[in-house]
Design a protein around this motif. Structure first.
Motif, PDB file in Angstrom:
ATOM      1  N   LEU A  43      78.033  29.987  32.261  1.00  0.00           N
ATOM      2  CA  LEU A  43      79.306  29.395  32.647  1.00  0.00           C
ATOM      3  C   LEU A  43      79.471  27.998  32.047  1.00  0.00           C
ATOM      4  O   LEU A  43      80.581  27.601  31.692  1.00  0.00           O
ATOM      5  CB  LEU A  43      79.456  29.347  34.168  1.00  0.00           C
ATOM      6  N   CYS A  44      78.381  27.261  31.921  1.00  0.00           N
ATOM      7  CA  CYS A  44      78.447  25.943  31.275  1.00  0.00           C
ATOM      8  C   CYS A  44      78.863  26.085  29.817  1.00  0.00           C
ATOM      9  O   CYS A  44      79.671  25.296  29.308  1.00  0.00           O
ATOM     10  CB  CYS A  44      77.099  25.233  31.349  1.00  0.00           C
ATOM     11  N   MET A  45      78.316  27.078  29.138  1.00  0.00           N
ATOM     12  CA  MET A  45      78.670  27.297  27.737  1.00  0.00           C
ATOM     13  C   MET A  45      80.142  27.701  27.615  1.00  0.00           C
ATOM     14  O   MET A  45      80.835  27.275  26.688  1.00  0.00           O
ATOM     15  CB  MET A  45      77.773  28.372  27.123  1.00  0.00           C
ATOM     16  N   THR A  46      80.627  28.491  28.548  1.00  0.00           N
ATOM     17  CA  THR A  46      82.036  28.884  28.540  1.00  0.00           C
ATOM     18  C   THR A  46      82.926  27.670  28.790  1.00  0.00           C
ATOM     19  O   THR A  46      83.965  27.498  28.131  1.00  0.00           O
ATOM     20  CB  THR A  46      82.294  29.963  29.600  1.00  0.00           C
ATOM     21  N   GLN A  47      82.523  26.808  29.700  1.00  0.00           N
ATOM     22  CA  GLN A  47      83.294  25.596  29.967  1.00  0.00           C
ATOM     23  C   GLN A  47      83.329  24.697  28.729  1.00  0.00           C
ATOM     24  O   GLN A  47      84.366  24.096  28.430  1.00  0.00           O
ATOM     25  CB  GLN A  47      82.704  24.841  31.153  1.00  0.00           C
ATOM     26  N   THR A  85      86.394  29.052  35.320  1.00  0.00           N
ATOM     27  CA  THR A  85      84.941  29.159  35.114  1.00  0.00           C
ATOM     28  C   THR A  85      84.184  28.105  35.917  1.00  0.00           C
ATOM     29  O   THR A  85      83.150  28.406  36.508  1.00  0.00           O
ATOM     30  CB  THR A  85      84.587  29.053  33.620  1.00  0.00           C
ATOM     31  N   ALA A  86      84.703  26.873  35.970  1.00  0.00           N
ATOM     32  CA  ALA A  86      84.036  25.845  36.767  1.00  0.00           C
ATOM     33  C   ALA A  86      84.127  26.187  38.252  1.00  0.00           C
ATOM     34  O   ALA A  86      83.166  25.977  39.006  1.00  0.00           O
ATOM     35  CB  ALA A  86      84.652  24.478  36.489  1.00  0.00           C
ATOM     36  N   GLY A  87      85.274  26.735  38.673  1.00  0.00           N
ATOM     37  CA  GLY A  87      85.415  27.158  40.061  1.00  0.00           C
ATOM     38  C   GLY A  87      84.422  28.258  40.420  1.00  0.00           C
ATOM     39  O   GLY A  87      83.848  28.261  41.509  1.00  0.00           O
ATOM     40  N   ARG A  88      84.225  29.197  39.503  1.00  0.00           N
ATOM     41  CA  ARG A  88      83.233  30.256  39.732  1.00  0.00           C
ATOM     42  C   ARG A  88      81.833  29.659  39.849  1.00  0.00           C
ATOM     43  O   ARG A  88      81.050  30.068  40.701  1.00  0.00           O
ATOM     44  CB  ARG A  88      83.293  31.282  38.600  1.00  0.00           C
ATOM     45  N   MET A 121      80.970  39.103  28.905  1.00  0.00           N
ATOM     46  CA  MET A 121      81.166  39.327  30.341  1.00  0.00           C
ATOM     47  C   MET A 121      80.183  38.488  31.162  1.00  0.00           C
ATOM     48  O   MET A 121      80.556  37.928  32.202  1.00  0.00           O
ATOM     49  CB  MET A 121      81.016  40.813  30.688  1.00  0.00           C
ATOM     50  N   THR A 122      78.951  38.388  30.707  1.00  0.00           N
ATOM     51  CA  THR A 122      77.966  37.569  31.414  1.00  0.00           C
ATOM     52  C   THR A 122      78.365  36.097  31.355  1.00  0.00           C
ATOM     53  O   THR A 122      78.213  35.365  32.329  1.00  0.00           O
ATOM     54  CB  THR A 122      76.569  37.770  30.810  1.00  0.00           C
ATOM     55  N   MET A 123      78.903  35.675  30.203  1.00  0.00           N
ATOM     56  CA  MET A 123      79.327  34.278  30.078  1.00  0.00           C
ATOM     57  C   MET A 123      80.497  33.968  31.006  1.00  0.00           C
ATOM     58  O   MET A 123      80.609  32.860  31.514  1.00  0.00           O
ATOM     59  CB  MET A 123      79.701  33.964  28.632  1.00  0.00           C
ATOM     60  N   VAL A 124      81.358  34.926  31.246  1.00  0.00           N
ATOM     61  CA  VAL A 124      82.525  34.699  32.101  1.00  0.00           C
ATOM     62  C   VAL A 124      82.150  34.833  33.582  1.00  0.00           C
ATOM     63  O   VAL A 124      82.620  34.061  34.413  1.00  0.00           O
ATOM     64  CB  VAL A 124      83.662  35.673  31.726  1.00  0.00           C
ATOM     65  N   ARG A 125      81.298  35.791  33.911  1.00  0.00           N
ATOM     66  CA  ARG A 125      80.913  36.019  35.307  1.00  0.00           C
ATOM     67  C   ARG A 125      79.836  35.065  35.777  1.00  0.00           C
ATOM     68  O   ARG A 125      79.782  34.700  36.937  1.00  0.00           O
ATOM     69  CB  ARG A 125      80.387  37.443  35.481  1.00  0.00           C
TER      70      ARG A 125
END
Length: 165
Positions: A43-47, A85-88, A121-125
């Motif tokens: 999630l950090c990488m997605t952010q 993503t940060a909220g997740r 999907m793993t990056m988003v979830r």
């Protein structure tokens, strides 16, 4: 009586401030990764990708000032993605330990072995790594600070869309 000679920053100046903010946030993220050895979770990488999109759209807004509303809208959409993503991540960090999902492999390993769709999907979830809090500043985790920054970017980009040239 309030002063009437207050000048707000121009659209170009505001976009430059957005770029400077994104540069500072990304620099600190890379500093914590490479000098403090904090491995970023999916999630950090997605952010980080959403931060780069916001900065890129702000740069395009400087280069193509006539289309600043379009680029501000795209930056606002990127901020909404960052908020999601940060909220997740914040939600995962506040789960009881028994409800935290299992930790997954590193991003490099996933990119080498998993299909791209599964890696995305793993990056988003996110996974269990995203629930771990290894850094705080005045009681807030990096995910919580990131959420606040994305909300700030959304507000500024929305203001950029609505203001006159």
């Amino acid at each position: 009586m309030p002063p009437t000679n207050i000048r707000l920053p121009s659209i170009k100046q505001t976009n430059a401030l957005i770029i400077a903010s994104v540069t500072g946030l990304m620099s600190y993220g890379l500093y914590t990764q490479y000098y403090q050895y904090l491995e970023p979770c999916p999630l950090c990488m997605t952010q980080r990708a959403f931060y780069c999109l916001i900065g890129g759209f702000a740069l395009l807004g400087i280069l193509h000032q006539r289309r600043h509303r379009i680029y501000s809208a795209l930056a606002a959409l990127s901020a909404i993605g960052g908020i999601a993503t940060a909220g997740r991540q914040v939600w995962l960090q506040h789960l009881p330990p028994e409800q935290v999902p299992a930790c997954g492999p590193s991003l490099e390993y996933m990119l080498e072995t998993f299909p791209l769709s599964e890696t995305l999907m793993t990056m988003v979830r996110g996974d269990g790594n995203c629930a771990e809090v290894v850094w705080t500043f005045i009681g807030f985790s990096m995910g919580e600070w990131s959420l606040a920054c994305f909300v700030g970017f959304l507000l500024v980009c929305s203001w950029q869309m609505l203001r006159r040239t």
